[in-house]
Design a protein around this motif. Structure first.
Motif, PDB file in Angstrom:
ATOM      1  N   LEU C  72       0.794  -1.232   0.000  1.00 20.76           N
ATOM      2  CA  LEU C  72       0.000   0.000   0.000  1.00 20.76           C
ATOM      3  C   LEU C  72       0.824   1.280   0.000  1.00 20.76           C
ATOM      4  O   LEU C  72       0.326   2.336  -0.386  1.00 20.76           O
ATOM      5  N   SER C 158     -11.838   5.932   7.380  1.00 22.64           N
ATOM      6  CA  SER C 158     -11.707   5.501   5.986  1.00 22.64           C
ATOM      7  C   SER C 158     -12.066   6.621   5.028  1.00 22.64           C
ATOM      8  O   SER C 158     -11.412   6.819   3.994  1.00 22.64           O
ATOM      9  N   HIS C 162      -9.502   7.994   2.342  1.00 25.07           N
ATOM     10  CA  HIS C 162      -9.769   7.945   0.902  1.00 25.07           C
ATOM     11  C   HIS C 162      -9.843   9.346   0.296  1.00 25.07           C
ATOM     12  O   HIS C 162      -9.432   9.558  -0.844  1.00 25.07           O
ATOM     13  N   SER C 167      -4.851   4.556   1.404  1.00 30.78           N
ATOM     14  CA  SER C 167      -5.510   3.280   1.636  1.00 30.78           C
ATOM     15  C   SER C 167      -5.716   3.078   3.136  1.00 30.78           C
ATOM     16  O   SER C 167      -5.063   3.711   3.960  1.00 30.78           O
ATOM     17  N   HIS C 169      -5.567   0.257   6.084  1.00 34.63           N
ATOM     18  CA  HIS C 169      -5.116  -1.061   6.528  1.00 34.63           C
ATOM     19  C   HIS C 169      -5.636  -1.306   7.936  1.00 34.63           C
ATOM     20  O   HIS C 169      -5.586  -0.415   8.789  1.00 34.63           O
ATOM     21  N   TRP C 191     -14.477  -4.097   4.866  1.00 31.96           N
ATOM     22  CA  TRP C 191     -14.623  -3.376   3.592  1.00 31.96           C
ATOM     23  C   TRP C 191     -15.892  -2.543   3.531  1.00 31.96           C
ATOM     24  O   TRP C 191     -15.896  -1.495   2.888  1.00 31.96           O
ATOM     25  N   ASP C 196      -9.383  -1.427   3.213  1.00 35.13           N
ATOM     26  CA  ASP C 196      -8.919  -1.963   1.939  1.00 35.13           C
ATOM     27  C   ASP C 196      -8.189  -3.286   2.095  1.00 35.13           C
ATOM     28  O   ASP C 196      -8.340  -4.191   1.289  1.00 35.13           O
ATOM     29  N   LYS C 217     -10.088  -5.527  -2.343  1.00 32.52           N
ATOM     30  CA  LYS C 217     -10.173  -5.057  -3.733  1.00 32.52           C
ATOM     31  C   LYS C 217      -9.099  -5.788  -4.525  1.00 32.52           C
ATOM     32  O   LYS C 217      -7.929  -5.378  -4.520  1.00 32.52           O
ATOM     33  N   MET C 220      -6.087  -4.268  -6.137  1.00 30.08           N
ATOM     34  CA  MET C 220      -4.979  -3.697  -5.380  1.00 30.08           C
ATOM     35  C   MET C 220      -3.838  -4.690  -5.172  1.00 30.08           C
ATOM     36  O   MET C 220      -2.785  -4.333  -4.649  1.00 30.08           O
TER      37      MET C 220
END
Lengths: 343, 343, 343, 343
Positions: C72, C158, C162, C167, C169, C191, C196, C217, C220
């Motif tokens: 990431l 999140s 974003h 990202s 974690h 999620w 992610d 995802k 990724m």
């Protein structure tokens, strides 16, 4: 006028340094630092610092700091520094690259300077395999807020660092400005106060591009020459860097340059502080002035052609920097401009 | 006289480049490559290479090569190169440092040049997680044995590289010498023949310290600016590097310098080859002459004050290098000295 | 009795997991994760998380976290985390190693949990080459203080992450304990709330050694298989790890195990808090109990054979951890022992 | 049948090892290798190797090798190995990652084994900052071509290595197979012949996942515990790895397992070599058989359900591997199948 007070690295090189480069450009010379200019520089710096030093040259402060740290911290090492320090905020991960992954431990002591007592309290984990190992304390002189460590502060930090078996690194990107501000000798401000390795900056104070990593304890050099070469900083025509620093630390050039810069900062600081809507963020002790400027003042100055630097110190204050060749009139003009609107 | 023919990096800078540095030393200028000299250099190099290029500057060939490779190879990448290549033998692991651990795959093709067919045969493992992934082919022009890749050789290597989804890097530490030798245009010798990224050297051919990483496909730049900064090669007063290269590639300075160096090498090569106990190790196609010298000849020349370079090419031959300012008389003197004993 | 409450990793594996390992030990099977146990695990986890996931296995939480971050964050990336987070305090620099030098930016929000608003305020420097680039926010669930992020906290973090193109974690070393505490579904806690990549721990809650890096995802994943192999975590007989996790997330094993551990922690927490000289440092929301114990209490318990863990949270509190198989009587005994002296 | 002879890592664990894991799964135990199984293993291995060893455990050969090398080579180090060695061809850059960028120097001696004399000739550059520094010689026993170093070969290589101040690493992924083949003691095949650090493999010869890094000179351990932790290989429930190796080296389990595997390889090798269109690529000295198979034979066997491994040794030969539990009938069946068409 654009970048006028944005940084001291927008300036040209001073005549003494430029002449030295021109003079070095003659004849054949051994490459990779085996030249006579480099030998003389080592002797010169040993004189200046009153002890036998080992010297490695680079062309950027970022490289100097990151390389110096790589000599002092293992890959699993921890480096204590201020959260505003250049190594933590402005080198895009160079210390992590050059050390092979050592971790910076940012501290939040006031005024941008590390506090010895606080340091003593947070150092922990030595010998515990789960924890990055305390390895280095890095301080900046003069520091990122434009203030200056007093000798006893440096001594106390060094004492704590050494008590915990850590080394002391000084980021001296503006070393001469700190020196002039304190009025102490280079030796007093470094190894006599416990500093193990200094990265001495020349670029901001009159050089073209010249920085030195200075080991005060030759036995700490170890395998550093390999790290130096591997970093791409061992220049083939090293004489063009050595000659700059030779001139820089000779005949008081660095002192004169820094004294002027500091004096101009004082003048600017005093002038700015006189406005009721402008407040100093930190006392002005070297060549950097940090102020809290209202948004309308920033806009006004930007419109007037000043390129106001709002990016330093995580945006907490606006920075003005003076340099070896700052023209007094430029300060007067700036203050006049402010007076026209806010006087 | 010591290091006379030891390398082209023992020489001074040429007057055109030195003048450019002196002229750049004036006034205030944006730092970190935002200056006008750097902008002009980008335009100038786009002209010279007949395409829109992206340019990043460094001060050493080691940094240039290692950084360029870091733009092209992932940390688990494999870089095909000749076993005698500078990146494999003379950079103390800088490519491994800057790429984060990519692996060099040394090849042993004859004459120091990679052979396209052999390359095609050994590339393997793409998509196999156990195997470092084929990522880059790196060639040197002129190469480490003093010979020169012909255009069709470069084209074939590029074709194979691209077929295997690899990039092509050219180490151009002695780019101008190769250019003059081939008599082709910079564009023909690079991107028109499939080269993706060039590290263009200026230092050995008349600069003080100036190297450029040139991307011929701007879309390959990606996040390179961060890698560049992080490596300590983004100089604050970048104008002092940009100005060197501006002068270097203007008014045929680099071509004139390299032409002289190559001509002197030809003369020296011919003269040495005339001795019955001296054999050329490789044909002399640029400014490096490699010969097999018997031990007594080496001793004789060392005693005469020449500092014979036996360290290149893993000790397989003795190297003499000529430069932009090599004096014809120095060659005559060397040959005379040999004639006195071996003529 | 020594390490009784020192950590949940001092426990044995639960029978369901052990049986699965025994059953996997039969016949020939493709190596390096190409086996049927690994395929089934991917399907199983896709079911459990109600979306198509990609899964990579490791044998330690340190490896899982460090590897996940390496997927990431670029080498010049910045990872926001709590200063008490495992990645910052207990992995001896593994994140820095595996990411190639990314920088952790420790935050000091209260209760060991990152605060979304504070995060939004400190993220800066995107696009500025001098600054490590904001790349990842890493949160721990349940977190290092034994408290638990609420769904809306995860969602807000999140959202901020974003917004800044970072990202998210989640370090799920104690994922099941957090799950049980919240009473939400695995999908909701990850999620569906913006996570992610999850590192799902099995070892502390009943496995021998089994951790999963789960990408929600698939796009990724990119070149992660190479990073995984290169880290030494791609085991040849991977079935012995996959089989553990298969059993772990099947038939509510992980939920049952975590429920028991959390219940025991609640019991212990309540019991300890009843003593006038013992104070909870944090509310007990999962299977970790943090208390402030006077020195004499620590000494008393150590003398009684308990190996009191004073090393967590930078020494700011004493930790007791319960596990899937904690015996109620062991808690009663501990509390009785305290009552004898302090009751 | 698919992967039948593809590798020895497609097999299950042997009963003695599996039982040991089951037995270790009881009660509370200190974590991170402070458990009694790990202590006993250190003692056991000291007995087995007839000297006081230091032991660190991992779960993959890749991790073992890369970590071992990181203890022996500085970041600017050079590691001499065979070009077919696992560290060079099959670890996706793990050695480069864990060493922080050390360079592998691949050699091409015949039969996959390094030749001492050739080694002596190519080692160069010690003390020269431009050159990665000769640090380690790594040999594999039994080696990647299925042949075995004789004691005098190991001794000569070690002598040359030590003469050049380099360490000797042995990749013992198939150590027991080499041991059985040579008929020497573990001590003779390692430290008594000059090996400094051994990576002892258990996984391929009967373990689930267990590898040991063994230091024969405790003083070479240095800061290795930190490197071990930082790599993610210090497992919390280490007893599950230690117990495997305890069982593995006890009661001749490893010897019995390897003897069977070697015997089966001999049988297969003899059988294959009897066909006129099949040629041994290397003599069969351990449990790997390398043959040159015509394309039609490969296709025939693949169609018959064998998953022929063509990927080893850069594709130069086809590999069949036998294991601790290879069924004699499987060999007979394979040979019969060949006879039906080519007999």
């Amino acid at each position: 006028m654009n970048a006028l007070f944005a940084s001291d690295n927008v300036t040209s090189a001073c005549p003494e340094v430029m002449d030295a480069v021109i003079n070095a450009n003659s004849g054949i010379s051994e490459s990779y630092g085996e030249d006579e200019w480099s030998s003389r520089l080592k002797e010169k710096l040993s004189d200046v610092f009153e002890t036998n030093v080992e010297v490695f040259l680079t062309v950027s402060g970022t490289a100097s700091n990151a390389l110096a740290l790589s000599a002092l911290a293992p890959v699993y090492g921890k480096i204590y520094c201020h959260e505003l320090s250049h190594i933590n905020t402005d080198e895009c991960g160079a210390p992590e690259l050059f050390t092979g992954g050592a971790k910076l431990n940012p501290m939040r002591s006031s005024n941008g300077r590390i506090n010895a007592k606080e340091l003593d309290e947070i150092v922990r984990g030595s010998g515990n395999v789960h924890v990055t190992q305390p390895s280095v304390v890095s301080i900046t002189q003069s520091c990122e807020t434009g203030t200056v460590y007093q000798l006893d502060e440096i001594q106390e930090i060094s004492k704590i660092a050494h008590k915990h078996k850590m080394s002391v690194h000084m980021d001296g990107a503006r070393f001469a400005n700190g020196l002039v501000s304190l009025g102490e000798s280079p030796a007093e401000m470094t190894w006599k106060s416990g500093v193990d390795v200094l990265t001495l900056g020349g670029t901001k104070n009159g050089c073209l591009a010249a920085e030195a990593i200075i080991f005060f304890k030759p036995e700490m050099v170890g395998n550093f020459p390999f790290l130096h070469k591997r970093s791409g900083q061992l220049l083939s025509k090293m004489r063009f860097i050595s000659s700059q620093l030779n001139a820089y630390v000779s005949n008081d050039v660095w002192i004169r340059n820094a004294s002027h810069a500091n004096a101009m900062a004082k003048k600017l600081s005093k002038g700015l502080n006189a406005f009721s809507n402008i407040n100093l963020a930190y006392p002005t002790e070297s060549n950097e002035v940090f102020v809290h400027l209202p948004r309308d003042v920033i806009d006004y100055l930007n419109n007037a052609g000043y390129d106001i630097n709002e990016e330093e110190l995580d945006g907490k204050a606006v920075r003005f920097v003076t340099a070896w060749n700052t023209d007094q009139n430029d300060i007067t003009n700036l203050l006049d401009k402010l007076s026209q609107k806010y006087g």
